[in-house]
Scaffold this active site. Sequence first.
Site, PDB file in Angstrom:
ATOM      1  CE1 TYR A 144      -3.751   2.395   0.344  1.00 56.97           C
ATOM      2  CE2 TYR A 144      -2.630   3.250   2.281  1.00 56.97           C
ATOM      3  CZ  TYR A 144      -3.625   3.359   1.333  1.00 56.97           C
ATOM      4  OH  TYR A 144      -4.480   4.432   1.363  1.00 56.97           O
ATOM      5  CG  ASP A 239       5.538   3.949   1.137  1.00 59.16           C
ATOM      6  OD1 ASP A 239       5.739   4.559   2.212  1.00 59.16           O
ATOM      7  OD2 ASP A 239       4.410   3.831   0.623  1.00 59.16           O
ATOM      8  CE  LYS A 267       0.270   5.631   7.999  1.00 55.83           C
ATOM      9  NZ  LYS A 267       0.310   4.583   7.008  1.00 55.83           N
TER      10      LYS A 267
HETATM   11  C1  LIG Z   1      -0.281   4.950   5.530  1.00 56.49           C
HETATM   12  C2  LIG Z   1       0.586   4.685   4.359  1.00 56.49           C
HETATM   13  C3  LIG Z   1       0.605   5.521   3.236  1.00 56.49           C
HETATM   14  C4  LIG Z   1      -0.389   6.639   3.060  1.00 56.49           C
HETATM   15  O1  LIG Z   1      -0.245   7.657   4.001  1.00 56.49           O
HETATM   16  P1  LIG Z   1      -1.503   8.656   4.226  1.00 56.49           P
HETATM   17  O2  LIG Z   1      -0.935   9.703   5.153  1.00 56.49           O
HETATM   18  O3  LIG Z   1      -2.591   7.825   4.822  1.00 56.49           O
HETATM   19  O4  LIG Z   1      -1.856   9.201   2.912  1.00 56.49           O
HETATM   20  C5  LIG Z   1       1.538   5.285   2.248  1.00 56.49           C
HETATM   21  N1  LIG Z   1       2.398   4.258   2.335  1.00 56.49           N
HETATM   22  C6  LIG Z   1       2.413   3.427   3.388  1.00 56.49           C
HETATM   23  C7  LIG Z   1       3.412   2.320   3.448  1.00 56.49           C
HETATM   24  C8  LIG Z   1       1.492   3.590   4.421  1.00 56.49           C
HETATM   25  O5  LIG Z   1       1.451   2.718   5.435  1.00 56.49           O
END
Ligand SMILES: *Cc1c(COP(=O)(O)O)cnc(C)c1O
Length: 415
Positions: A144, A239, A267
Site C-alpha cells: 500500500y 516507501d 506518519k
Molecule cells: C499509511 C501509508 C501511506 C499513506 O499515508 P496517508 O498519510 O494515509 O496518505 C503510504 N504508504 C504506506 C506504506 C502507508 O502505510
Amino acid sequence: MTVAASLDWRDRAARLFPGGVNSPVRAYQAVGGEPPLLLRGKGPFVWDEAGRRYVDYVGAFGPLLLGHANHAVAEAIATAAALGGPFGVTGPGEVRLAEMIRARMPSVERVRFVNRGTEAAMSALRVARAATGRELIVKFDGAYHGHADSLLVAAGSGAATLSVPDSAGVTRSVAAQTLVATYNDLASVEALLQSHPRQVAAVIVEPVAANMGVVAPLAGFLAGLRELTTRAGALLIFDEVITGFRVAPGGAQELYGVRPDLTVLGKIIGGGLPVGAYGGRAQLMDLVAPSGPVYQAGTLSGHPVVMAAGEATLAQLTPDVYVKIEEQSARLEAGLRVDGACVARVGSLLTLFFREQQPRNFSEAKASETRGFARFFHSMLDAGVVLPPSQFEAWFVSAAHDSSVIDATLEAARG
Ligand SMILES: *Cc1c(COP(=O)(O)O)cnc(C)c1O
C-alpha cells in the site's frame, strides 16, 4: 456519556459519512461488530465513552510511536499553534525537521514536505518519471502506498502485465502504467524489467511490508532490488511511511543497509498530525518546482504546527528508546501463543497471522484464516485490548508500552 449517547453518535455518523467513517478500515468491516467510541488516550491506553480503559495497538495506524498525548508533543503543538501561521514563507520549523530527517537518513539529501503519505508517494513517482523519461512503475502485490490512482493497483498476482484497477473510478489507462510484482520474489521483478526494457521509471517498495500484515524482506531481497533497478536504469523508491523512524533510528534503509534513490515518509514525522514527505538525491529532488520542471505544491505543506509535532517526536526518539521498544516488542512476540497462529515481527511492527507459517508475500498472507483473526480480535477487545481491526494491519507497539502493559496483553490473549 451513556451507551445511548454513543449509539446516537454512530447513528449521526452513519448519515453523514460513507459507511459512517472518514477512512474505510475504521468501519470494522473485516472483524464485524461496532467500533468502540474512543474519546481519550494517554501513553499506551485509550478510554471509551463509559470510561473503560483499553491497551491500544492501533497507534493511529502508525504515527504514535511515543504513545497517545505525549507531553512534549502536546506542548509543542500548543506553543506552535499560539504563534499563528502558516505565513506563506519557509520557516525554522521546516528547516529543523528536515535537518533531523537528513541526519537520520543520509540518502535524503533534499526533501519536500507534503500533507500525507499518499501525496508523497504520488509525487515521488512524478519525479521518477521526469528523471528517467519513462512511464511505467513496478509495485508489489499487497503493498500500500496511499490511494493515488496509479498506486491503487494491487491484486495483480501472477497476471502481472494485466494490471486492473483496484478501485472503481481508476481508469484502465492509468492502471496499465503500473506493473505488479511479487514481494520477496526478485525473479518476478527481473522478469518485468526485462519484458519492458527501458520503460520502467521506478520500483516502489515498502522495505518491510506492513499493509498485508507484517512481511519482512527475505535476506538479499532489498539489496537485489537495488542491483536490478540500477542495472535497468530505473529508480528505487522506498516507501518508509510506516518504517521511517520506527524500525530503526534511520528507518529500514539503515536497518537493511540499502540506499534508495527516493524515500517516501509520513506518519511518525508528523507526531500524530497529517504529514508526508519525499526526498532523496539532490540531483533528483532539484527536478521539483521551483528549481525544476516537476510541479508539486501545497497550501498547508510544512505547516508550523505539524513541523513542531514532528520535531518534538523525533527529538525523543533516541537510540535508548529504540532499544526499549525492541525489548517490549520482543516480549510481546515471545509470549503470544495462539493455536493455529504465528507471529511475524520487525521491531515494533507485529502481526499475529492465523496460519502455520509466516507469509513471504501477499498471496500467502491472504491464505490466513481471517475468521480466526476476527474471533481473536473480539475476545481481545472484550478483555480490554484494542487491536487494528484487520488481519492485514500491523499492530503498533509504542515507547509507552512497558512490561506491565505487555504482560496484561498476554494475559488477555490467553483468554
Ligand atoms: C499509511 C501509508 C501511506 C499513506 O499515508 P496517508 O498519510 O494515509 O496518505 C503510504 N504508504 C504506506 C506504506 C502507508 O502505510
